[in-house]
Design a protein around this motif. Structure first.
Motif, mmCIF file in Angstrom:
data_model
loop_
_atom_site.group_PDB
_atom_site.id
_atom_site.type_symbol
_atom_site.label_atom_id
_atom_site.label_comp_id
_atom_site.label_asym_id
_atom_site.label_seq_id
_atom_site.Cartn_x
_atom_site.Cartn_y
_atom_site.Cartn_z
ATOM 1 N N THR A 23 0.450 -0.946 0.063
ATOM 2 C CA THR A 23 0.475 0.245 0.040
ATOM 3 C C THR A 23 0.798 1.260 -0.145
ATOM 4 O O THR A 23 1.956 1.599 0.278
ATOM 5 N N ARG A 24 0.961 2.346 -0.851
ATOM 6 C CA ARG A 24 1.246 3.696 -0.588
ATOM 7 C C ARG A 24 0.351 4.811 -0.663
ATOM 8 O O ARG A 24 -0.650 4.477 -0.917
ATOM 9 N N TYR A 25 0.596 5.023 0.082
ATOM 10 C CA TYR A 25 -0.225 6.464 0.554
ATOM 11 C C TYR A 25 0.728 7.878 0.371
ATOM 12 O O TYR A 25 1.603 8.204 -0.191
ATOM 13 N N THR A 26 -0.643 8.079 -0.890
ATOM 14 C CA THR A 26 -0.023 10.135 -0.835
ATOM 15 C C THR A 26 -0.852 11.219 -0.003
ATOM 16 O O THR A 26 -2.304 11.003 0.127
ATOM 17 N N VAL A 27 0.480 12.026 0.314
ATOM 18 C CA VAL A 27 -0.696 12.942 1.237
ATOM 19 C C VAL A 27 -0.578 14.270 0.117
ATOM 20 O O VAL A 27 0.766 14.418 -0.027
ATOM 21 N N ARG A 28 -1.335 15.043 0.056
ATOM 22 C CA ARG A 28 -1.417 16.046 -0.638
ATOM 23 C C ARG A 28 -2.153 17.465 0.262
ATOM 24 O O ARG A 28 -2.870 17.611 0.869
#
Length: 217
Positions: free
Chosen positions: A95-100
């Motif tokens: 799982t890859r998390y992207t915080v924007r």
């Protein structure tokens, strides 16, 4: 009954024999400079560890604050305007998390804002990668201050066209029978502008067209 139609310059003229009147359009244009700059910076961080992604984003936020502070903007000129977190699990089960996050600069200092945009690649040197759509826009907010003068200019332009028509047809221009103010438009002074990171220009052209019905003597 319609006697004929005439086109003089930018004015559309229409003579009416029945009521001896002429309808013309008057144009007024004015070059202005925007007085509000709005620059929304969108940036993100992706990692398989949510904490690491958040830490990188926080570092980017500090870098952005330092960037604007170094250019002389007050601290409250840049404010957060949105944030979100998304995740994606690939076929390998990772799982890859992207915080924007989005930060927005609002300033009436147009010259300083232009300098900031010109130096935006300094943010890359600080490790901040701006996403597509991180563009600046310039707004002219003082339209009401110039509206009366511009309407008067457009009406004067309409009368000049009517007088030219009257001279050519052996008549004289009388009072205004009816008038309609068109919409004010504000566009880039030098035509379309754009491109990544520079979607607008502070140099604008304000335009209005009025339609005036003059009596003829």
């Amino acid at each position: 009954m319609i006697a004929g139609g005439y086109l003089l310059g930018d004015g559309l003229l229409r003579a009416k024999e029945a009521d001896r009147s002429v309808t013309v359009r008057g144009l007024a244009e004015r070059d202005v400079t925007a007085d509000l700059a709005t620059w929304t910076l969108s940036y993100s961080s992706t990692s398989t560890d949510l904490g690491q992604a958040q830490a990188k984003l926080q570092a980017d936020t500090r870098a952005i604050a330092a960037f604007f502070n170094g250019l002389g903007f007050p601290a409250d000129a840049v404010q957060p305007t949105g944030a979100n977190v998304s995740s994606y699990t690939g076929d390998n089960g990772v799982t890859r998390y992207t915080v924007r996050q989005r930060m927005t600069l609002r300033s009436n200092d147009i010259d300083r804002a232009q300098k900031a945009v010109a130096k935006q690649f300094d943010l890359i040197d600080r490790g901040v990668l701006l996403e597509e759509g991180s563009a600046i826009s310039y707004t002219f907010t003082k339209l009401n201050d110039i509206k009366p003068e511009m309407v008067a200019e457009a009406t004067k332009d309409a009368r000049a066209s009517a007088e030219q028509f009257a001279q050519d047809s052996g008549a004289s221009v009388g009072s205004i029978k009816d008038a309609t103010q068109g919409y004010f438009t504000i566009e880039s002074r030098d035509g379309e502008s754009g491109g990544w990171g520079a979607a607008d220009t502070p140099y604008k052209k304000v335009r209005v067209v009025t339609t005036v019905d003059f009596s003829l003597g």
